[in-house]
Design a protein around this motif. Structure first.
Motif, PDB file in Angstrom:
ATOM      1  N   ALA A  90       0.981  -1.219   0.131  1.00 29.66           N
ATOM      2  CA  ALA A  90      -0.149   0.203   0.114  1.00 29.66           C
ATOM      3  C   ALA A  90       0.995   1.301   0.067  1.00 29.66           C
ATOM      4  O   ALA A  90       0.760   2.558  -0.708  1.00 29.66           O
ATOM      5  CB  ALA A  90      -1.065   0.010   0.971  1.00 29.66           C
ATOM      6  N   ASN A  91       2.128   1.180   0.162  1.00 34.76           N
ATOM      7  CA  ASN A  91       2.481   2.710   0.615  1.00 34.76           C
ATOM      8  C   ASN A  91       3.086   2.554  -0.938  1.00 34.76           C
ATOM      9  O   ASN A  91       3.681   4.320  -1.152  1.00 34.76           O
ATOM     10  CB  ASN A  91       3.420   2.139   1.903  1.00 34.76           C
ATOM     11  CG  ASN A  91       3.706   2.253   3.078  1.00 34.76           C
ATOM     12  OD1 ASN A  91       3.952   1.260   3.840  1.00 34.76           O
ATOM     13  ND2 ASN A  91       2.668   2.813   4.108  1.00 34.76           N
ATOM     14  N   GLU A  92       3.708   1.824  -1.127  1.00 31.78           N
ATOM     15  CA  GLU A  92       4.764   1.575  -2.446  1.00 31.78           C
ATOM     16  C   GLU A  92       3.748   2.494  -3.037  1.00 31.78           C
ATOM     17  O   GLU A  92       3.886   3.137  -4.426  1.00 31.78           O
ATOM     18  CB  GLU A  92       4.925   0.088  -2.457  1.00 31.78           C
ATOM     19  CG  GLU A  92       6.099  -0.054  -1.760  1.00 31.78           C
ATOM     20  CD  GLU A  92       7.742   0.853  -2.484  1.00 31.78           C
ATOM     21  OE1 GLU A  92       7.458   1.588  -3.117  1.00 31.78           O
ATOM     22  OE2 GLU A  92       8.400   0.611  -1.494  1.00 31.78           O
ATOM     23  N   ALA A  93       2.600   1.803  -3.748  1.00 32.54           N
ATOM     24  CA  ALA A  93       1.291   2.183  -4.541  1.00 32.54           C
ATOM     25  C   ALA A  93       0.811   3.747  -4.568  1.00 32.54           C
ATOM     26  O   ALA A  93       0.542   4.499  -5.621  1.00 32.54           O
ATOM     27  CB  ALA A  93      -0.097   0.838  -4.185  1.00 32.54           C
ATOM     28  N   THR A  94       0.421   3.836  -3.021  1.00 33.60           N
ATOM     29  CA  THR A  94       0.785   5.544  -3.275  1.00 33.60           C
ATOM     30  C   THR A  94       1.254   5.803  -3.291  1.00 33.60           C
ATOM     31  O   THR A  94       1.428   6.672  -4.444  1.00 33.60           O
ATOM     32  CB  THR A  94       0.095   5.320  -1.027  1.00 33.60           C
ATOM     33  OG1 THR A  94      -0.549   5.005  -0.796  1.00 33.60           O
ATOM     34  CG2 THR A  94       0.160   7.290  -1.090  1.00 33.60           C
ATOM     35  N   TYR A  95       2.965   5.699  -3.521  1.00 34.87           N
ATOM     36  CA  TYR A  95       3.994   6.889  -3.838  1.00 34.87           C
ATOM     37  C   TYR A  95       4.072   6.970  -5.319  1.00 34.87           C
ATOM     38  O   TYR A  95       4.307   6.963  -5.702  1.00 34.87           O
ATOM     39  CB  TYR A  95       5.342   5.628  -2.974  1.00 34.87           C
ATOM     40  CG  TYR A  95       6.770   6.649  -3.691  1.00 34.87           C
ATOM     41  CD1 TYR A  95       7.179   7.872  -2.771  1.00 34.87           C
ATOM     42  CD2 TYR A  95       7.004   6.635  -4.449  1.00 34.87           C
ATOM     43  CE1 TYR A  95       8.244   8.877  -3.160  1.00 34.87           C
ATOM     44  CE2 TYR A  95       8.885   7.257  -4.728  1.00 34.87           C
ATOM     45  CZ  TYR A  95       9.210   8.015  -4.178  1.00 34.87           C
ATOM     46  OH  TYR A  95      10.155   8.419  -4.683  1.00 34.87           O
ATOM     47  N   PHE A  96       3.936   5.624  -6.260  1.00 30.42           N
ATOM     48  CA  PHE A  96       4.492   5.145  -7.653  1.00 30.42           C
ATOM     49  C   PHE A  96       3.135   6.108  -8.249  1.00 30.42           C
ATOM     50  O   PHE A  96       3.660   7.217  -8.779  1.00 30.42           O
ATOM     51  CB  PHE A  96       3.531   3.815  -7.833  1.00 30.42           C
ATOM     52  CG  PHE A  96       5.478   3.602  -8.016  1.00 30.42           C
ATOM     53  CD1 PHE A  96       6.398   2.627  -8.691  1.00 30.42           C
ATOM     54  CD2 PHE A  96       6.318   2.970  -6.988  1.00 30.42           C
ATOM     55  CE1 PHE A  96       6.993   3.054  -9.047  1.00 30.42           C
ATOM     56  CE2 PHE A  96       7.308   2.437  -6.890  1.00 30.42           C
ATOM     57  CZ  PHE A  96       7.998   2.462  -8.229  1.00 30.42           C
ATOM     58  N   ARG A  97       1.443   6.147  -8.108  1.00 31.47           N
ATOM     59  CA  ARG A  97       0.464   6.388  -8.327  1.00 31.47           C
ATOM     60  C   ARG A  97       1.139   7.864  -8.060  1.00 31.47           C
ATOM     61  O   ARG A  97       0.464   8.876  -8.812  1.00 31.47           O
ATOM     62  CB  ARG A  97      -0.765   5.661  -7.887  1.00 31.47           C
ATOM     63  CG  ARG A  97      -0.804   4.568  -7.832  1.00 31.47           C
ATOM     64  CD  ARG A  97      -2.292   4.137  -7.085  1.00 31.47           C
ATOM     65  NE  ARG A  97      -3.219   4.722  -7.976  1.00 31.47           N
ATOM     66  CZ  ARG A  97      -4.185   5.603  -7.048  1.00 31.47           C
ATOM     67  NH1 ARG A  97      -4.178   6.081  -5.939  1.00 31.47           N
ATOM     68  NH2 ARG A  97      -5.342   5.773  -8.296  1.00 31.47           N
TER      69      ARG A  97
END
Length: 269
Positions: A90-97
């Motif tokens: 979830a952290n990575e998805a938020t960051y990439f998006r």
């Protein structure tokens, strides 16, 4: 983690679209179990404890520079790891998006001990592993876990998701590591055989847990040929004419909008 990727296609301006399109969910069901053959304490832990799939969550994509694969559909899947200890899927998805334009990088999905978060439709290319691989493969990032049990849960989720995608696109499991040809690639194998990148993941992270791409490949085959756990809600659709533009159902929670079906995505509705 990939932070430098060449832009392949420019996003195109598009007239507004007024259309209603219904997406259809699809399950990929796989038959009865077989044994996992490769010696692996992690795989044995997964099977002995009957670990279950954490599930797939699909988020709307923010990546507007996507492009069609060279043959119209993915030829395989690249396995990455994030190289950011403590960061969840979830952290990575938020960051990439949020930050992809600053990083020149985007992938299709992130996986951790809790499940899979997909952030882009897998039937369109992204900037995950260099220009050559990007035109061919789905890109999946595995989050770094801090203990053996969580690592086992994360690779179990990853293997089930990979098996589902192979089924979805009519691909048979084969390992490119060591051969340079196959449907399952590490980022390391892409660097070694295809170029355009110099990353070696997930080899080092796997070895930390006494794991390898061969053992991961064996687990994927187990789910591909043997288990009914693997499911996906993604469903590719057909392009429809809507006045001055074209839209296409790409998965159940969003619709991609192109000026032309083969062009870059303008946005997601």
């Amino acid at each position: 983690m990939k932070r430098i990727n060449k832009r392949l296609v420019s996003a195109m301006a598009c007239a507004s679209v007024l259309a209603t399109v219904s997406a259809i969910s699809e399950q990929v069901l796989i038959t009865r179990p077989k044994q996992v053959k490769a010696a692996s304490a992690i795989n044995n832990y997964i099977l002995n404890n009957k670990l279950q799939y954490g599930g797939l969550q699909v988020l709307p994509s923010t990546f507007t520079e996507d492009f069609p694969y060279r043959y119209g559909k993915p030829e395989g899947i690249v396995i990455h790891e994030t190289a950011t200890p403590g960061a969840t899927a979830a952290n990575e998805a938020t960051y990439f998006r949020r930050e992809w334009m600053n990083m020149d990088a985007y992938v299709h999905a992130f996986v951790d001990k809790t499940g899979v978060i997909q952030i882009h439709p897998t039937n369109r290319g992204v900037w995950g592993a260099g220009a050559v691989a990007n035109q061919r493969f789905i890109q999946i990032e595995l989050a770094e876990e801090s203990n053996t049990s969580d690592f086992a849960r994360s690779v179990n989720n990853d293997a089930i998701y990979v098996a589902s995608l192979l089924k979805q696109y009519g691909l048979t499991p084969s390992l490119a590591d060591g051969t340079g040809s196959g449907t399952i690639w590490s980022h390391n194998a892409v660097s070694q055989y295809l170029g355009g990148t110099n990353h070696t993941d997930p080899t080092g992270y796997f070895s930390k847990w006494g794991y390898s791409m061969s053992q991961f490949f064996d687990l994927v085959k187990y789910y591909y040929y043997g288990s009914a756990q693997a499911t996906t809600t993604e469903k590719a659709g057909t392009t429809t004419d809507a006045g001055n533009a074209a839209i296409k159902v790409v998965y159940t929670s969003a619709i991609a909008e192109w000026k032309n079906p083969g062009s870059g995505v303008v946005g997601y509705l």
